[in-house]
Design a protein around this motif. Structure first.
Motif, short mmCIF file in Angstrom:
data_model
loop_
_atom_site.label_atom_id
_atom_site.label_comp_id
_atom_site.label_asym_id
_atom_site.label_seq_id
_atom_site.Cartn_x
_atom_site.Cartn_y
_atom_site.Cartn_z
N PRO A 105 33.50 66.57 32.38
CA PRO A 105 33.53 67.17 33.71
C PRO A 105 33.57 68.69 33.63
O PRO A 105 34.04 69.27 32.65
N LEU A 106 33.08 69.33 34.68
CA LEU A 106 33.10 70.79 34.75
C LEU A 106 34.39 71.32 35.34
O LEU A 106 34.73 72.48 35.10
N HIS A 107 35.10 70.49 36.10
CA HIS A 107 36.29 70.96 36.80
C HIS A 107 37.43 69.96 36.62
O HIS A 107 37.19 68.76 36.43
N PRO A 108 38.67 70.43 36.69
CA PRO A 108 39.81 69.50 36.58
C PRO A 108 39.89 68.56 37.77
O PRO A 108 39.37 68.86 38.85
N ARG A 143 33.10 63.45 40.40
CA ARG A 143 34.31 63.75 39.63
C ARG A 143 35.21 62.51 39.51
O ARG A 143 35.80 62.27 38.45
N LEU A 144 35.30 61.73 40.57
CA LEU A 144 36.09 60.50 40.52
C LEU A 144 35.44 59.49 39.57
O LEU A 144 36.14 58.80 38.81
N PRO A 173 26.11 67.70 30.02
CA PRO A 173 25.35 66.56 29.51
C PRO A 173 25.98 66.00 28.25
O PRO A 173 26.61 66.71 27.47
N GLY A 174 25.82 64.70 28.05
CA GLY A 174 26.34 64.06 26.85
C GLY A 174 25.53 64.46 25.63
O GLY A 174 24.43 65.01 25.74
N ARG A 350 22.08 78.27 41.76
CA ARG A 350 21.41 77.54 40.69
C ARG A 350 21.97 76.13 40.51
O ARG A 350 21.40 75.33 39.79
N SER A 351 23.11 75.84 41.13
CA SER A 351 23.72 74.52 40.95
C SER A 351 23.09 73.45 41.83
O SER A 351 23.50 72.30 41.78
N GLY A 352 22.08 73.82 42.62
CA GLY A 352 21.43 72.81 43.44
C GLY A 352 21.47 73.19 44.91
O GLY A 352 21.85 74.30 45.28
#
Length: 446
Positions: A105-108, A143-144, A173-174, A350-352
């Motif tokens: 994830p990018l955020h907590p 995120r969930l 990305p993985g 840029r995130s969409g």
């Protein structure tokens, strides 16, 4: 002594090459058509390579594909070697070397642990095999899903993660190309795309009750073919399917899980710095203004902004980004007068797509009668509404109005309100703002 590969080894090598090409393509977000345009190779040739059908790829073909993928020296060498002999570490077309994990994830995670625990237990135990997370875009479905997938991976499940084309990839990305390609093949199969008639082989060698978990993030459920799910479940014993989508799939056995905005209590009842929406906003504030230590007045402004924006995570993140050019008092004034101006972050986008575009799309997907009701509720000016208000505005029967409110809750354009201790609802501020922005301003002549 012969140095050639056996027919079985040749098949495995070509399949590994296809997995590598597809993994690189998906990693940078290209479709087969886009890669064909960049590499000047036909779409059919790329499709055949990725499916392991091209038995003797030419060196020039691999070079053009590497150019189209913009591969660095090491990745280019690996691709060329895979074309000659197959991956050194590959054992077959789709089988990952290890149990694959979800992306990072990018955020907590903020205040979703109870929901993640429920989802994890339902999927782990097998009580639910098909779960769809629904809610307004930007509310935190991805995120969930990431948290749930991580917990199931810790419990021993293989996790196959696929982000649908065009969806915002809210994660890193993985690094497992075989797992990425296999998840994409499963998604193609469920969508019934093109040559995806063949079932992808199972990657799991272990207890049937331990996976795999297939996550389709940002999927359009209207594109999925339900009969194919049963066939995929026969190929993958113990398969669990977790979707994040704008709308339910509406098929037998689906567990619908509504993801609502974060709790943002009315500050008139007292400032709560521990409220989930306030905590998220403070975390974003530290990223853009690490020099700012909020005092009591600042906390009051933050609590008001969070409540005004209904605790919607993406709206809060967008509002916090504006603190690079204004102070909290000014931000509160903008939210109060023109929240539509804050629906998109101050960054370059840029995130969409921005939140306003996403909300507008969600509204357009609603039936015409539902949109008219939303417009009537907004025009009425009341902060909250009840079932009786819907009865009055629509003139329809009680069962019909109940179903309409449920539809609006599932779409995420309204949320339940517990401020007054009664069964009330409110149209999200971001929805009101998007509606007001869509109404053309009166001309000077008028």
């Amino acid at each position: 002594m012969t140095t050639g590969l056996s027919p079985e080894d040749t098949t495995a090598a070509i399949a590994a090459l296809g997995t590598l090409i597809r993994g690189h393509r998906l990693r940078i977000g290209l479709t087969q058509r886009e890669l064909a345009d960049l590499s000047t190779i036909s779409v059919r040739a790329i499709r055949d390579l990725e499916k392991g059908k091209a038995q003797r790829p030419r060196t020039d073909t691999l070079r053009l594909i590497a150019d189209g993928l913009r591969l660095g020296p090491r990745a280019r060498t690996a691709l060329e070697e895979a074309g000659r002999r197959g991956h050194r570490n590959g054992t077959g077309r789709h089988r990952p070397a290890e149990r694959t994990a979800p992306p990072a994830p990018l955020h907590p995670l903020v205040e979703r642990r109870a929901e993640a625990a429920v989802l994890t237990e339902e999927l782990r135990s097998g009580a639910e095999r098909l779960v769809t997370l629904v809610g307004l875009s930007g509310v935190g479905k991805t995120r969930l899903a990431l948290e749930t997938a991580a917990q199931l991976h810790d419990a021993g499940f293989t996790v196959l993660w696929h982000t649908a084309p065009g969806a915002v990839a809210d994660c890193l990305p993985g690094d497992d190309d075989a797992g990425t390609a296999l998840a994409a093949d499963c998604a193609d199969y469920l969508r019934g795309d093109g040559c995806a008639d063949d079932l992808p082989p199972s990657p799991v060698a272990g207890p049937q009750d331990r996976g795999p978990l297939l996550v389709l993030d940002g999927v359009d459920t209207a594109d999925l073919v339900f009969p194919r799910l049963a066939r995929l479940q026969r190929e993958y014993p113990g398969l669990r399917l977790l979707l994040t989508a704008a709308e339910p799939w509406n098929v037998p056995g689906e567990r619908l899980f509504l993801v609502s905005p974060l709790d943002a209590p009315d500050p008139a009842a007292g400032i709560r710095p521990d409220a989930p929406a306030v905590r998220l906003f403070l975390g974003r504030l530290r990223r853009v203004r690490p020099d700012l230590v909020p005092d009591e007045r600042d906390l009051a402004d933050i609590a008001w902004v969070c409540h005004r924006l209904d605790g919607h995570p993406l709206a809060l993140a967008a509002a916090a980004s504006w603190l690079t050019v204004c102070d909290l008092r000014t931000l509160r004034g903008i939210v109060e007068s023109d929240p539509a101006a804050l629906l998109d972050p101050i960054a370059d986008g840029r995130s969409g797509p921005g939140l306003q575009d996403r909300v507008t799309k969600a509204l357009a997907a609603l039936p015409a009668g539902h949109r008219q009701l939303i417009g009537g509720l907004c025009a009425a000016g009341a902060r909250e509404f009840e079932l009786q208000d819907v009865l009055r505005l629509t003139g329809e029967s009680l069962p019909h109005c109940g179903r309409v409110i449920r539809d609006l809750l599932i779409s995420g354009v309204v949320r339940s309100s517990s401020d007054g201790g009664r069964s009330a609802f409110r149209v999200l501020c971001v929805v009101r703002a998007a509606l007001s922005a869509a109404v053309p301003a009166p001309s000077a002549a008028a």
